[in-house]
Design an enzyme around this catalytic site. Sequence first.
Site, PDB file in Angstrom:
ATOM      1  N   LYS A  14       0.836  -1.207   0.000  1.00  0.00           N
ATOM      2  CA  LYS A  14       0.000   0.000   0.000  1.00  0.00           C
ATOM      3  C   LYS A  14       0.872   1.259   0.000  1.00  0.00           C
ATOM      4  O   LYS A  14       0.686   2.149  -0.829  1.00  0.00           O
ATOM      5  CB  LYS A  14      -0.927   0.011   1.232  1.00  0.00           C
ATOM      6  CG  LYS A  14      -1.844  -1.206   1.317  1.00  0.00           C
ATOM      7  CD  LYS A  14      -2.744  -1.175   2.541  1.00  0.00           C
ATOM      8  CE  LYS A  14      -2.020  -1.362   3.861  1.00  0.00           C
ATOM      9  NZ  LYS A  14      -1.471  -2.714   4.081  1.00  0.00           N
ATOM     10  N   ARG A  89      -9.327   0.297   8.512  1.00  0.00           N
ATOM     11  CA  ARG A  89      -8.905  -1.073   8.783  1.00  0.00           C
ATOM     12  C   ARG A  89      -9.935  -1.830   9.613  1.00  0.00           C
ATOM     13  O   ARG A  89      -9.716  -2.989   9.939  1.00  0.00           O
ATOM     14  CB  ARG A  89      -7.586  -1.057   9.552  1.00  0.00           C
ATOM     15  CG  ARG A  89      -6.338  -1.230   8.661  1.00  0.00           C
ATOM     16  CD  ARG A  89      -5.120  -1.091   9.557  1.00  0.00           C
ATOM     17  NE  ARG A  89      -3.951  -1.744   9.070  1.00  0.00           N
ATOM     18  CZ  ARG A  89      -2.924  -1.122   8.486  1.00  0.00           C
ATOM     19  NH1 ARG A  89      -2.964   0.163   8.244  1.00  0.00           N
ATOM     20  NH2 ARG A  89      -1.854  -1.809   8.131  1.00  0.00           N
ATOM     21  N   ARG A 128      12.132  -6.349   5.016  1.00  0.00           N
ATOM     22  CA  ARG A 128      12.110  -4.921   5.342  1.00  0.00           C
ATOM     23  C   ARG A 128      12.602  -4.687   6.772  1.00  0.00           C
ATOM     24  O   ARG A 128      13.263  -3.694   7.061  1.00  0.00           O
ATOM     25  CB  ARG A 128      10.688  -4.360   5.184  1.00  0.00           C
ATOM     26  CG  ARG A 128      10.616  -2.865   5.472  1.00  0.00           C
ATOM     27  CD  ARG A 128       9.276  -2.248   5.136  1.00  0.00           C
ATOM     28  NE  ARG A 128       8.217  -2.718   6.012  1.00  0.00           N
ATOM     29  CZ  ARG A 128       6.936  -2.372   5.899  1.00  0.00           C
ATOM     30  NH1 ARG A 128       6.562  -1.575   4.911  1.00  0.00           N
ATOM     31  NH2 ARG A 128       6.025  -2.830   6.729  1.00  0.00           N
ATOM     32  N   ARG A 134      11.636  -1.029  12.249  1.00  0.00           N
ATOM     33  CA  ARG A 134      10.288  -1.160  12.799  1.00  0.00           C
ATOM     34  C   ARG A 134      10.182  -2.424  13.643  1.00  0.00           C
ATOM     35  O   ARG A 134      10.369  -3.530  13.119  1.00  0.00           O
ATOM     36  CB  ARG A 134       9.260  -1.199  11.665  1.00  0.00           C
ATOM     37  CG  ARG A 134       8.958   0.150  11.081  1.00  0.00           C
ATOM     38  CD  ARG A 134       8.022   0.066   9.897  1.00  0.00           C
ATOM     39  NE  ARG A 134       6.775  -0.643  10.161  1.00  0.00           N
ATOM     40  CZ  ARG A 134       5.760  -0.681   9.306  1.00  0.00           C
ATOM     41  NH1 ARG A 134       5.847  -0.028   8.151  1.00  0.00           N
ATOM     42  NH2 ARG A 134       4.669  -1.351   9.586  1.00  0.00           N
ATOM     43  N   ARG A 146      -0.166  -9.665  13.079  1.00  0.00           N
ATOM     44  CA  ARG A 146      -0.759  -8.623  12.230  1.00  0.00           C
ATOM     45  C   ARG A 146      -1.738  -9.246  11.220  1.00  0.00           C
ATOM     46  O   ARG A 146      -2.746  -8.660  10.865  1.00  0.00           O
ATOM     47  CB  ARG A 146       0.328  -7.827  11.518  1.00  0.00           C
ATOM     48  CG  ARG A 146       1.086  -6.919  12.496  1.00  0.00           C
ATOM     49  CD  ARG A 146       2.426  -6.474  11.980  1.00  0.00           C
ATOM     50  NE  ARG A 146       2.356  -5.582  10.847  1.00  0.00           N
ATOM     51  CZ  ARG A 146       3.417  -5.202  10.143  1.00  0.00           C
ATOM     52  NH1 ARG A 146       4.626  -5.638  10.492  1.00  0.00           N
ATOM     53  NH2 ARG A 146       3.290  -4.400   9.125  1.00  0.00           N
TER      54      ARG A 146
HETATM   55  P1  B4P Z   1       4.639  -1.534   2.063  1.00  0.00           P
HETATM   56  O1  B4P Z   1       4.203  -0.812   0.838  1.00  0.00           O
HETATM   57  O2  B4P Z   1       5.388  -0.735   3.064  1.00  0.00           O
HETATM   58  O3  B4P Z   1       3.436  -2.220   2.815  1.00  0.00           O
HETATM   59  P2  B4P Z   1       2.128  -1.699   3.486  1.00  0.00           P
HETATM   60  O4  B4P Z   1       1.035  -2.498   2.836  1.00  0.00           O
HETATM   61  O5  B4P Z   1       1.996  -0.199   3.405  1.00  0.00           O
HETATM   62  O6  B4P Z   1       2.433  -2.105   4.993  1.00  0.00           O
HETATM   63  P3  B4P Z   1       1.961  -2.137   6.485  1.00  0.00           P
HETATM   64  O7  B4P Z   1       0.627  -2.836   6.563  1.00  0.00           O
HETATM   65  O8  B4P Z   1       3.102  -2.720   7.215  1.00  0.00           O
HETATM   66  O9  B4P Z   1       1.873  -0.692   7.012  1.00  0.00           O
HETATM   67  P4  B4P Z   1       1.127   0.344   7.896  1.00  0.00           P
HETATM   68  O10 B4P Z   1       2.156   1.351   8.100  1.00  0.00           O
HETATM   69  O11 B4P Z   1      -0.144   0.752   7.223  1.00  0.00           O
HETATM   70  O12 B4P Z   1       5.482  -2.788   1.564  1.00  0.00           O
HETATM   71  C1  B4P Z   1       6.061  -3.730   2.445  1.00  0.00           C
HETATM   72  C2  B4P Z   1       7.388  -4.231   1.905  1.00  0.00           C
HETATM   73  O13 B4P Z   1       7.205  -4.921   0.663  1.00  0.00           O
HETATM   74  C3  B4P Z   1       8.394  -3.115   1.618  1.00  0.00           C
HETATM   75  O14 B4P Z   1       9.654  -3.530   2.040  1.00  0.00           O
HETATM   76  C4  B4P Z   1       8.350  -2.965   0.103  1.00  0.00           C
HETATM   77  O15 B4P Z   1       9.589  -2.532  -0.429  1.00  0.00           O
HETATM   78  C5  B4P Z   1       8.047  -4.374  -0.348  1.00  0.00           C
HETATM   79  N1  B4P Z   1       7.284  -4.413  -1.584  1.00  0.00           N
HETATM   80  C6  B4P Z   1       6.206  -3.619  -1.889  1.00  0.00           C
HETATM   81  N2  B4P Z   1       5.741  -3.946  -3.130  1.00  0.00           N
HETATM   82  C7  B4P Z   1       6.525  -4.965  -3.595  1.00  0.00           C
HETATM   83  C8  B4P Z   1       6.541  -5.744  -4.812  1.00  0.00           C
HETATM   84  N3  B4P Z   1       5.646  -5.527  -5.807  1.00  0.00           N
HETATM   85  N4  B4P Z   1       7.475  -6.716  -4.921  1.00  0.00           N
HETATM   86  C9  B4P Z   1       8.366  -6.944  -3.928  1.00  0.00           C
HETATM   87  N5  B4P Z   1       8.419  -6.241  -2.769  1.00  0.00           N
HETATM   88  C10 B4P Z   1       7.505  -5.263  -2.608  1.00  0.00           C
HETATM   89  O16 B4P Z   1       0.685  -0.325   9.307  1.00  0.00           O
HETATM   90  C11 B4P Z   1       1.540  -0.551  10.386  1.00  0.00           C
HETATM   91  C12 B4P Z   1       0.786  -0.618  11.716  1.00  0.00           C
HETATM   92  O17 B4P Z   1       0.198   0.668  12.027  1.00  0.00           O
HETATM   93  C13 B4P Z   1      -0.395  -1.580  11.823  1.00  0.00           C
HETATM   94  O18 B4P Z   1       0.009  -2.903  12.120  1.00  0.00           O
HETATM   95  C14 B4P Z   1      -1.195  -0.937  13.013  1.00  0.00           C
HETATM   96  O19 B4P Z   1      -0.637  -1.251  14.275  1.00  0.00           O
HETATM   97  C15 B4P Z   1      -1.017   0.551  12.780  1.00  0.00           C
HETATM   98  N6  B4P Z   1      -2.122   1.141  12.009  1.00  0.00           N
HETATM   99  C16 B4P Z   1      -1.977   1.782  10.807  1.00  0.00           C
HETATM  100  N7  B4P Z   1      -3.181   2.182  10.353  1.00  0.00           N
HETATM  101  C17 B4P Z   1      -4.112   1.779  11.272  1.00  0.00           C
HETATM  102  C18 B4P Z   1      -5.539   1.863  11.339  1.00  0.00           C
HETATM  103  N8  B4P Z   1      -6.256   2.449  10.357  1.00  0.00           N
HETATM  104  N9  B4P Z   1      -6.163   1.349  12.414  1.00  0.00           N
HETATM  105  C19 B4P Z   1      -5.472   0.761  13.413  1.00  0.00           C
HETATM  106  N10 B4P Z   1      -4.121   0.629  13.401  1.00  0.00           N
HETATM  107  C20 B4P Z   1      -3.434   1.129  12.334  1.00  0.00           C
END
Ligand code: B4P
Length: 191
Positions: A14, A89, A128, A134, A146
């Site tokens: 995302k 979420r 990552r 993190r 998670r």
């Molecule tokens: P990201 O792009 O960073 O993944 P994400 O889906 O944004 O991640 P996440 O769910 O951890 O994040 P959030 O901060 O929202 O990609 C992950 C990895 O994959 C990276 O290393 C990237 O380089 C790699 N990658 C991406 N695309 C790729 C591809 N095509 N091929 C290969 N590699 C690839 O959430 C973190 C925490 O915040 C949650 O657990 C929760 O505690 C809290 N939180 C956030 N929003 C919340 C909400 N609305 N309600 C409650 N808690 C919340």
Amino acid sequence: MINIVLFGKPGAGKGTQADFLKGKYNLTHISTGDVFRYNIKNETELGKQAKAFMDAGDLVPDSLTIKMLQDEVEKHTGTAGFLFDGFPRTVHQAEALDAFLISKGWEVTATIALEADDEVLVQRLLERGKTSGRPDDQDEALIRNRYQEYNHKTAPLADFYKNQKKFYEVDGIGSIQEVTERLSLVIDSLN
Ligand code: B4P
């Protein structure tokens, strides 16, 4: 105005995709994860309250998250549209987002889910975790928690948006550029 929700499991890409899409479509990107991490780093009251939940791989309570999201939206009311990354979420968050946007005369245009297999994503997050600093990326048990949180609290949102006929799915496996192209096809089809 176009308001996109980027939806998907932890690590689905995302945040990665939002970085490309925000410029391409001139959208204001709001990542609730990034806003929480900023608050933790700066030791704000919100950060102190969110930290234990995030470090454990749990969702932060709706009461904190919804207020924070609304405050972020209020900072950018002149925008051409929002790209919501990691919010909503829970169904409660989705209902609150709908009510809040309606109060402004806006709505969610589409929710786009990045689909990917859990095992591939666990490996992405562990990778990552070697450099991100993190805590929630560094321990496989926390990462799996998670996914439990996702399955119990976030997955039901797919039906919430399907009922509104706003739900689109995109294959999240492939190069980052390939996934961006798939997402762009959906966004381009929305007008
Ligand atoms: P990201 O792009 O960073 O993944 P994400 O889906 O944004 O991640 P996440 O769910 O951890 O994040 P959030 O901060 O929202 O990609 C992950 C990895 O994959 C990276 O290393 C990237 O380089 C790699 N990658 C991406 N695309 C790729 C591809 N095509 N091929 C290969 N590699 C690839 O959430 C973190 C925490 O915040 C949650 O657990 C929760 O505690 C809290 N939180 C956030 N929003 C919340 C909400 N609305 N309600 C409650 N808690 C919340």
